[in-house]
Scaffold this active site. Structure first.
Site, PDB file in Angstrom:
ATOM      1  N   THR B 100      -4.590   3.546   6.168  1.00 47.83           N
ATOM      2  CA  THR B 100      -5.632   4.558   6.324  1.00 47.83           C
ATOM      3  C   THR B 100      -5.762   5.504   5.137  1.00 47.83           C
ATOM      4  O   THR B 100      -6.567   6.416   5.169  1.00 47.83           O
ATOM      5  CB  THR B 100      -5.353   5.405   7.584  1.00 47.83           C
ATOM      6  N   GLY B 101      -4.953   5.317   4.086  1.00 44.83           N
ATOM      7  CA  GLY B 101      -4.973   6.268   2.969  1.00 44.83           C
ATOM      8  C   GLY B 101      -6.220   6.162   2.096  1.00 44.83           C
ATOM      9  O   GLY B 101      -6.983   5.215   2.197  1.00 44.83           O
ATOM     10  N   CYS B 102      -6.410   7.175   1.245  1.00 37.49           N
ATOM     11  CA  CYS B 102      -7.572   7.206   0.341  1.00 37.49           C
ATOM     12  C   CYS B 102      -7.218   6.716  -1.058  1.00 37.49           C
ATOM     13  O   CYS B 102      -8.093   6.581  -1.905  1.00 37.49           O
ATOM     14  CB  CYS B 102      -8.124   8.623   0.213  1.00 37.49           C
ATOM     15  N   ILE B 103      -5.935   6.542  -1.334  1.00 37.92           N
ATOM     16  CA  ILE B 103      -5.589   6.080  -2.690  1.00 37.92           C
ATOM     17  C   ILE B 103      -4.698   4.839  -2.623  1.00 37.92           C
ATOM     18  O   ILE B 103      -4.133   4.534  -1.607  1.00 37.92           O
ATOM     19  CB  ILE B 103      -4.874   7.164  -3.528  1.00 37.92           C
TER      20      ILE B 103
END
Lengths: 167, 103
Positions: B100-103
């Site tokens: 679920t992370g953005c990076i």
């Protein structure tokens, strides 16, 4: 998110015209996020944004400490603008921003470029701004693919389902 | 919760096709999920899948950067092995939740 995928985004062209930590990272995170999702990404640096891809400057990005009403002290108290003018404050605040980003596993600028280009993303510099700041290709990070004109940028942005994002 | 058949086994999946019971995973099932994604798995793919599963069961958040530093595969090869969205694709084939992370 399970959004409707009728017309998925195919390409993003992201323009970064400022050289503060937060402006540069907004562009980097959006470009890398696109690449991670299988969306083509072109990242275009112009004006002060060129600092992010200039070898000499890319590791010295700062956050401005004056004229930023959202700036707060640790703990949430307002950060008086006059404090931001004192020598060393901007460097201290910037170091703190960087350490907090590192704690979240956000990579340094050059490693971010590596991630983006490894995934097929492309990095460009603006020709006019590079001429203005007297920068040549060899002054720029090796991840920069080319120095291009506005016209060439729009050529890169051609095609259906492309978005141009100005951070 | 939906069920889907892979390699003759009924697998519990969510609406995006990610396994909700990672313990139902095995190599044959992985091969069937991969074929649906248009991939034929090689030893190199399995090395990555094993690494992702290990990290997942160790409770770690998975990022492309961490995979690139794993020593199993570098970032460029990770993109080459699982073209398009490598982390999303590889976790799906590895039978673990979508990161679920953005990076």
């Amino acid at each position: 998110m399970s959004a409707e995928k009728e017309t998925p985004l195919k390409k993003v062209c992201i323009i970064c015209a400022k050289g503060t930590i937060e402006d540069v990272y907004a562009a980097l995170i959006m470009a890398n996020g696109a690449v991670m999702e299988g969306i083509e990404a072109k990242l275009f640096f112009t004006f002060f944004g060129l600092d992010a891809i200039t070898k000499k400057q890319m590791h010295k990005l700062h956050t401005g400490t004056v004229g930023n009403p959202a700036m707060r002290m640790p703990g949430g108290l307002p950060f008086p603008t006059i404090l931001g003018m004192l020598p060393g404050v901007e460097a201290g605040v910037s170091a703190m921003m960087k350490s907090q980003m590192a704690a979240l596993d956000i990579p340094p600028v050059d490693e971010f470029f590596e991630l983006i280009t490894a995934g097929g993303g492309e990095i460009y510099a603006c020709k006019l701004a590079a001429e203005m700041f007297k920068l040549k290709k060899e002054d720029l990070s090796e991840h920069v693919k080319d120095i291009i004109t506005v016209g060439q940028f729009y050529e890169l942005a051609a095609g259906d389902h492309t978005q141009i994002i100005f951070t | 919760m939906a069920q889907k058949e892979f390699a003759g086994q009924m697998i519990e999946v969510n609406e995006e096709g990610y396994f909700t019971k990672p313990e139902q995973w095995n190599q044959e099932v992985a091969g069937a999920v991969a074929r649906e994604e248009g991939l034929e798995l090689t030893e190199k793919h399995f090395a990555v899948l094993d690494y992702l599963r290990k990290r997942h069961f160790a409770g770690e958040a998975l990022t492309i950067r961490s995979v690139g530093k794993s020593g199993v595969v570098d970032v460029k090869d990770f993109y080459a092995l699982f073209p398009g969205a490598p982390l999303k694709k590889a976790t799906k084939i590895a039978g673990i939740p979508k990161p679920t992370g953005c990076i």
